[in-house]
Design a protein around this motif. Structure first.
Motif, mmCIF file in Angstrom:
data_model
loop_
_atom_site.group_PDB
_atom_site.id
_atom_site.type_symbol
_atom_site.label_atom_id
_atom_site.label_comp_id
_atom_site.label_asym_id
_atom_site.label_seq_id
_atom_site.Cartn_x
_atom_site.Cartn_y
_atom_site.Cartn_z
ATOM 1 N N THR A 283 -11.547 48.861 -4.720
ATOM 2 C CA THR A 283 -12.956 48.526 -4.969
ATOM 3 C C THR A 283 -13.955 49.291 -4.116
ATOM 4 O OG1 THR A 283 -13.049 46.742 -3.326
ATOM 5 C CG2 THR A 283 -12.218 46.177 -5.529
ATOM 6 N N GLY A 284 -13.508 49.836 -2.970
ATOM 7 C CA GLY A 284 -14.455 50.462 -2.054
ATOM 8 C C GLY A 284 -15.351 49.473 -1.337
ATOM 9 N N VAL A 285 -15.032 48.200 -1.378
ATOM 10 C CA VAL A 285 -15.869 47.165 -0.783
ATOM 11 C C VAL A 285 -15.890 47.314 0.745
ATOM 12 C CG1 VAL A 285 -14.025 45.460 -0.480
ATOM 13 C CG2 VAL A 285 -16.354 44.680 -0.933
ATOM 14 N N PRO A 286 -17.017 47.026 1.400
ATOM 15 C CA PRO A 286 -17.018 46.985 2.872
ATOM 16 C C PRO A 286 -16.076 45.884 3.353
ATOM 17 C CG PRO A 286 -19.274 47.004 2.014
ATOM 18 C CD PRO A 286 -18.365 46.766 0.844
ATOM 19 N N LEU A 287 -15.127 46.239 4.210
ATOM 20 C CA LEU A 287 -14.106 45.275 4.638
ATOM 21 C C LEU A 287 -13.819 45.472 6.118
ATOM 22 C CD1 LEU A 287 -10.948 44.185 2.685
ATOM 23 C CD2 LEU A 287 -10.810 44.665 5.136
ATOM 24 N N PRO B 280 -13.212 44.517 16.220
ATOM 25 C CA PRO B 280 -12.959 44.523 14.768
ATOM 26 C C PRO B 280 -12.775 45.967 14.258
ATOM 27 C CG PRO B 280 -14.918 43.221 15.331
ATOM 28 C CD PRO B 280 -14.555 44.009 16.542
ATOM 29 N N TRP B 281 -12.093 46.094 13.104
ATOM 30 C CA TRP B 281 -11.778 47.415 12.548
ATOM 31 C C TRP B 281 -12.243 47.497 11.105
ATOM 32 C CZ3 TRP B 281 -10.627 51.998 14.397
ATOM 33 C CH2 TRP B 281 -10.120 52.975 13.539
ATOM 34 N N ARG B 282 -13.050 48.511 10.801
ATOM 35 C CA ARG B 282 -13.522 48.740 9.440
ATOM 36 C C ARG B 282 -12.452 49.519 8.670
ATOM 37 N NH1 ARG B 282 -18.765 49.522 7.016
ATOM 38 N NH2 ARG B 282 -18.396 49.949 4.798
ATOM 39 N N VAL B 283 -12.027 48.976 7.558
ATOM 40 C CA VAL B 283 -10.999 49.615 6.737
ATOM 41 C C VAL B 283 -11.661 50.543 5.731
ATOM 42 C CG1 VAL B 283 -9.128 49.235 5.076
ATOM 43 C CG2 VAL B 283 -9.419 47.679 7.023
ATOM 44 N N HIS B 284 -11.181 51.782 5.670
ATOM 45 C CA HIS B 284 -11.678 52.770 4.715
ATOM 46 C C HIS B 284 -10.531 53.230 3.817
ATOM 47 C CE1 HIS B 284 -15.692 53.225 6.442
ATOM 48 N NE2 HIS B 284 -15.131 53.210 7.647
#
Length: 331
Positions: free
Chosen positions: A122-126, A99-103
């Motif tokens: 939003t800066g939400v963890p995604l 999986p890849w965390r989007v920043h």
């Protein structure tokens, strides 16, 4: 007209040649129904997250406004003090690993256009991963969350869910109500009987079987500078180039016309890859595009390129219903 455009036109307006595809549709329906039955019967592994999971999806091919509604849900849940995360397939993304965390500010080709839009806004963890159960596991390993929203994934039964919301275009509806390839449905229309709520994008009032929500233009944002202007920044009658690489480009063009501008429409495929050359139009006019397209075009934007920010406005009845569901899921 591209093949996908011809198919969409046939699905929603009708074409006698679609009858030739009904044997394939019958096969498709059997495969889809068996897949769902297998997971629901426990014959295939399903991942149940330790926090509630809400899926926002559709059963039709093409855009129905999922991303704006996800943005509204993020803000609404945060206003209640909830720590919310998002998982997405990341269509078109090419990350180094999964999986890849989007920043924020990652390249769109790495993160995917819709995930990057959500994170930038939003800066939400995604987390993105075609296997959304893997995305949920990875996200929970990094963040203490109260709730997870799945952007699409209605047909991804490997991930158990606590709530299913299905979006339908209020104008186009379900087309000819047939499954692929004879129609635009990913699942048979009977699937709607099992979801928790239907939302009709573009409906000013609630329907007998669901809730209305609308997309309201909120600002014009300059791609190069980030400058925000009100939607009356351009005067009535302003001619402009309108760019839309989304599931239903016509809806965007209609929105611009509703603001009393004169858009010259440029429809691209959903999730299209853009270049500066492809957006070099004549005559020279301001360019206005969707926010989803803007995240891909910002690196080579010209000074007169703008995107139209929109906000989802669900009906009061839906807001009340959604709050009751949050109270049930998070006592």
């Amino acid at each position: 007209m591209a093949l996908t455009d011809r198919l969409l036109d046939a699905w929603y307006k009708g074409h006698p040649a679609l009858a030739l595809m009904r044997p394939l549709e019958s096969l498709y329906r059997r495969v889809v129904n068996r897949k769902r039955a297998r997971f629901l019967a426990g014959q295939s592994e399903r991942y149940k997250a330790p926090v509630p999971v809400i899926v926002v999806g559709n059963i039709t091919i093409g855009g129905t406004g999922k991303t704006p509604l996800i943005l509204w849900m993020i803000d609404h849940c945060r206003a209640r003090g909830l720590r919310v995360g998002v998982v997405s397939r990341g269509y078109g993304a090419r990350p180094p690993s999964l999986p890849w965390r989007v920043h924020p500010q990652q390249p769109a080709e790495q993160a995917g256009d819709e995930p990057l839009l959500i994170v930038n806004r939003t800066g939400v963890p995604l987390m993105i991963d075609p296997d959304r159960s893997q995305a949920v596991r990875a996200l929970l390993a990094q963040e203490p969350l109260d709730l997870i929203l799945s952007d699409d994934g209605l047909q991804h039964y490997r991930l158990a869910r606590d709530l299913e919301l299905v979006l339908i275009d209020a104008v186009r509806g379900l087309g000819n109500r047939r499954c692929l390839p004879a129609g635009p449905l990913r699942e048979p229309v009977e699937r709607l009987q099992s979801v928790d709520a239907l939302l009709y994008n573009g409906a000013a009032t609630d329907h007998a079987d669901g809730y209305g929500f609308q997309l309201k233009p909120s600002a014009l944002v300059n791609l190069l500078t980030g400058e925000r202007q009100p939607v009356n920044h351009f005067p009535p009658g302003q001619a402009l180039h309108a760019v839309a690489g989304i599931g239903n480009p016509q809806r965007f063009f209609n929105t611009l016309e509703g603001l009393h501008w004169r858009p010259v429409p440029h429809a691209f495929a959903d999730h299209a890859v853009f270049t500066a050359q492809a957006l070099s139009f004549s005559p020279s006019l301001p360019v206005v595009m969707t926010e989803k397209d803007a995240v891909k075009c910002a690196p080579f934007a010209a000074p007169d390129w703008w995107y139209l920010a929109v906000e989802a406005v669900p009906s009061p009845a839906f807001v009340s219903w959604f709050d009751s569901q949050l109270n049930r899921l998070l006592p």
